[in-house]
Design a protein around this motif. Sequence first.
Motif, PDB file in Angstrom:
ATOM      1  N   ASN A   1       0.849  -1.194   0.000  1.00  0.00           N
ATOM      2  CA  ASN A   1       0.000   0.000   0.000  1.00  0.00           C
ATOM      3  C   ASN A   1       0.887   1.247   0.000  1.00  0.00           C
ATOM      4  O   ASN A   1       1.678   1.473   0.913  1.00  0.00           O
ATOM      5  CB  ASN A   1      -0.905  -0.020   1.242  1.00  0.00           C
ATOM      6  CG  ASN A   1      -1.948   1.071   1.219  1.00  0.00           C
ATOM      7  OD1 ASN A   1      -1.780   2.097   0.558  1.00  0.00           O
ATOM      8  ND2 ASN A   1      -3.025   0.848   1.958  1.00  0.00           N
ATOM      9  N   GLY A   2       0.737   2.060  -1.021  1.00  0.00           N
ATOM     10  CA  GLY A   2       1.590   3.240  -1.173  1.00  0.00           C
ATOM     11  C   GLY A   2       1.385   4.305  -0.129  1.00  0.00           C
ATOM     12  O   GLY A   2       2.226   5.197   0.020  1.00  0.00           O
ATOM     13  N   SER A   3       0.298   4.249   0.625  1.00  0.00           N
ATOM     14  CA  SER A   3       0.021   5.281   1.623  1.00  0.00           C
ATOM     15  C   SER A   3       0.657   4.987   2.979  1.00  0.00           C
ATOM     16  O   SER A   3       0.542   5.785   3.902  1.00  0.00           O
ATOM     17  CB  SER A   3      -1.495   5.441   1.792  1.00  0.00           C
ATOM     18  OG  SER A   3      -2.074   4.244   2.282  1.00  0.00           O
ATOM     19  N   LEU A   4       1.330   3.831   3.113  1.00  0.00           N
ATOM     20  CA  LEU A   4       1.921   3.479   4.398  1.00  0.00           C
ATOM     21  C   LEU A   4       3.131   4.357   4.698  1.00  0.00           C
ATOM     22  O   LEU A   4       3.917   4.692   3.813  1.00  0.00           O
ATOM     23  CB  LEU A   4       2.355   2.012   4.408  1.00  0.00           C
ATOM     24  CG  LEU A   4       1.255   0.946   4.324  1.00  0.00           C
ATOM     25  CD1 LEU A   4       1.873  -0.440   4.357  1.00  0.00           C
ATOM     26  CD2 LEU A   4       0.252   1.114   5.454  1.00  0.00           C
ATOM     27  N   SER A   5       3.266   4.698   5.957  1.00  0.00           N
ATOM     28  CA  SER A   5       4.435   5.465   6.397  1.00  0.00           C
ATOM     29  C   SER A   5       5.585   4.519   6.712  1.00  0.00           C
ATOM     30  O   SER A   5       5.414   3.292   6.749  1.00  0.00           O
ATOM     31  CB  SER A   5       4.085   6.285   7.640  1.00  0.00           C
ATOM     32  OG  SER A   5       3.791   5.426   8.727  1.00  0.00           O
ATOM     33  N   ALA A   6       6.741   5.094   6.977  1.00  0.00           N
ATOM     34  CA  ALA A   6       7.901   4.276   7.342  1.00  0.00           C
ATOM     35  C   ALA A   6       7.634   3.511   8.635  1.00  0.00           C
ATOM     36  O   ALA A   6       8.046   2.349   8.790  1.00  0.00           O
ATOM     37  CB  ALA A   6       9.136   5.162   7.489  1.00  0.00           C
ATOM     38  N   ASN A   7       6.935   4.122   9.570  1.00  0.00           N
ATOM     39  CA  ASN A   7       6.599   3.448  10.825  1.00  0.00           C
ATOM     40  C   ASN A   7       5.659   2.270  10.580  1.00  0.00           C
ATOM     41  O   ASN A   7       5.763   1.225  11.236  1.00  0.00           O
ATOM     42  CB  ASN A   7       5.979   4.416  11.815  1.00  0.00           C
ATOM     43  CG  ASN A   7       6.995   5.384  12.403  1.00  0.00           C
ATOM     44  OD1 ASN A   7       8.186   5.061  12.470  1.00  0.00           O
ATOM     45  ND2 ASN A   7       6.537   6.559  12.831  1.00  0.00           N
ATOM     46  N   ASP A   8       4.719   2.481   9.648  1.00  0.00           N
ATOM     47  CA  ASP A   8       3.802   1.389   9.304  1.00  0.00           C
ATOM     48  C   ASP A   8       4.569   0.200   8.743  1.00  0.00           C
ATOM     49  O   ASP A   8       4.291  -0.957   9.084  1.00  0.00           O
ATOM     50  CB  ASP A   8       2.767   1.868   8.292  1.00  0.00           C
ATOM     51  CG  ASP A   8       1.807   2.900   8.869  1.00  0.00           C
ATOM     52  OD1 ASP A   8       1.595   2.871  10.090  1.00  0.00           O
ATOM     53  OD2 ASP A   8       1.299   3.742   8.094  1.00  0.00           O
ATOM     54  N   ARG A   9       5.531   0.490   7.888  1.00  0.00           N
ATOM     55  CA  ARG A   9       6.320  -0.589   7.287  1.00  0.00           C
ATOM     56  C   ARG A   9       7.161  -1.305   8.345  1.00  0.00           C
ATOM     57  O   ARG A   9       7.313  -2.526   8.315  1.00  0.00           O
ATOM     58  CB  ARG A   9       7.218  -0.038   6.170  1.00  0.00           C
ATOM     59  CG  ARG A   9       6.434   0.474   4.954  1.00  0.00           C
ATOM     60  CD  ARG A   9       7.332   0.619   3.736  1.00  0.00           C
ATOM     61  NE  ARG A   9       8.395   1.611   3.964  1.00  0.00           N
ATOM     62  CZ  ARG A   9       8.246   2.921   3.741  1.00  0.00           C
ATOM     63  NH1 ARG A   9       7.083   3.399   3.313  1.00  0.00           N
ATOM     64  NH2 ARG A   9       9.246   3.750   3.957  1.00  0.00           N
ATOM     65  N   ARG A  10       7.685  -0.536   9.286  1.00  0.00           N
ATOM     66  CA  ARG A  10       8.460  -1.171  10.350  1.00  0.00           C
ATOM     67  C   ARG A  10       7.568  -2.043  11.238  1.00  0.00           C
ATOM     68  O   ARG A  10       7.995  -3.079  11.743  1.00  0.00           O
ATOM     69  CB  ARG A  10       9.174  -0.101  11.188  1.00  0.00           C
ATOM     70  CG  ARG A  10      10.460   0.416  10.545  1.00  0.00           C
ATOM     71  CD  ARG A  10      11.277   1.238  11.520  1.00  0.00           C
ATOM     72  NE  ARG A  10      10.622   2.517  11.831  1.00  0.00           N
ATOM     73  CZ  ARG A  10      10.818   3.629  11.145  1.00  0.00           C
ATOM     74  NH1 ARG A  10      11.639   3.631  10.093  1.00  0.00           N
ATOM     75  NH2 ARG A  10      10.205   4.758  11.480  1.00  0.00           N
ATOM     76  N   SER A  11       6.330  -1.615  11.435  1.00  0.00           N
ATOM     77  CA  SER A  11       5.387  -2.420  12.217  1.00  0.00           C
ATOM     78  C   SER A  11       5.098  -3.749  11.511  1.00  0.00           C
ATOM     79  O   SER A  11       5.065  -4.806  12.150  1.00  0.00           O
ATOM     80  CB  SER A  11       4.094  -1.636  12.426  1.00  0.00           C
ATOM     81  OG  SER A  11       3.141  -2.424  13.111  1.00  0.00           O
TER      82      SER A  11
END
Length: 408
Positions: free
Chosen positions: A100-110
């Motif tokens: 999902n292109g709307s994810l933030s870097a924190n979301d990806r780390r989660s």
Amino acid sequence: MIRISSQQIFSGGINRLQELNTSLNNTQQQISTGQRVNKPSDDPVAAARILKLDQELSRVETYQRNVDLAENRLNQEESALESSIDVIQRIRELTVQAGNGSLSANDRRSISSELEERLGQLANIANTRDASGEFIFSGFQGSVKAFEQNEFGSWTYQGDEGQRVLEIDDGVTVPISDNGKDIFVRVPAAVTGENTSVTSGSSISGVSLVNEADLKAAFPGTFPDDITIQIDDNGAITASSSSNPSLPVTPNVYVSGEPFEVAGVEATITGPLPTAPSVDSYTLKINEKQSVFGTIENLIAGLNSIDKSSPGGQAEYDDLIANSLINLDNAQESILLKQTELGGRMNAVESTKTFLEDSSVYTNAIRSQLQDLDYAEAISNLSFQSFVLQAAQQSFAQVSQLSLFDRL
């Protein structure tokens, strides 16, 4: 006239009483054991057949134990594979979510954190032990842990490529194990591209197999091998492989950022044309294998390290997600194929189990006919033998009192 002495009378009477006692004792033993044949002399022919039937029953019991062992091992392996599919499916869902292109870097780390947990869970499943404590996916090396983390933190296979088999009937064997290398390591990987030019500033991305029939047609009668792509300073695109020196490219004129297709594989190259007389080279890796653990580890590393702020970083991230999904799908398919194979083995084990049970029932029935006692007949014989013995005893008692000296 035959002369019969008193000694002959006594000897004959005693011998007859002993015979009657022996017959009575044999009948009593038959009744107490419930068996018609207690020793070979009771019925030599039946005793020989009973011995053979006992040997057959012993053989059947041994194979029945093997069948139970095979059934337990295969059921345990099937359960482990089913659990691994569930874990991989969850990892695939997280991979789709990461795309999902709307994810933030924190979301990806989660997402990366959960992927690490799922990776450990998958490793635990791959290291499943049987009831005797052996690792079921280690091949012949049951005492060796199937997967261990190396010094770099990557999960690597430690067992061998052996497959244990067990004999479940005369001449009938069934594999009862599978090595983890074939299931979790030798997984077909997604087609990828690599820039092999020394000085090129171009990059290759968007590599995917779009037409499997074209790929097979380009390599008839053999496995597809790596394809080399070359672009000259005029923008002409050529393709070749070790088994096919000339593969058609559509379109065969280079346009930066525009996809082209060769042997059913689509790719996109971005960057300037090479300067004469240089030629830019790229390799399309067709028949690579990748461990499912390696796929997940690469995905975790990419989620934590790839910078999506640049066009090149975004393309690299998109390729990571696309290739990870393909590799995970291939891993699931590999496990499903193994489950299908297990199903065939379990059917063979079940059929053999039924046959052995029927054989045991049939053999026991014949053995029962030969050895089991007819109680009604035996009790009737016992009564008759007791009556005859009593009569003989009374007769002997009277005869033993007669003597010629009594008449003198």
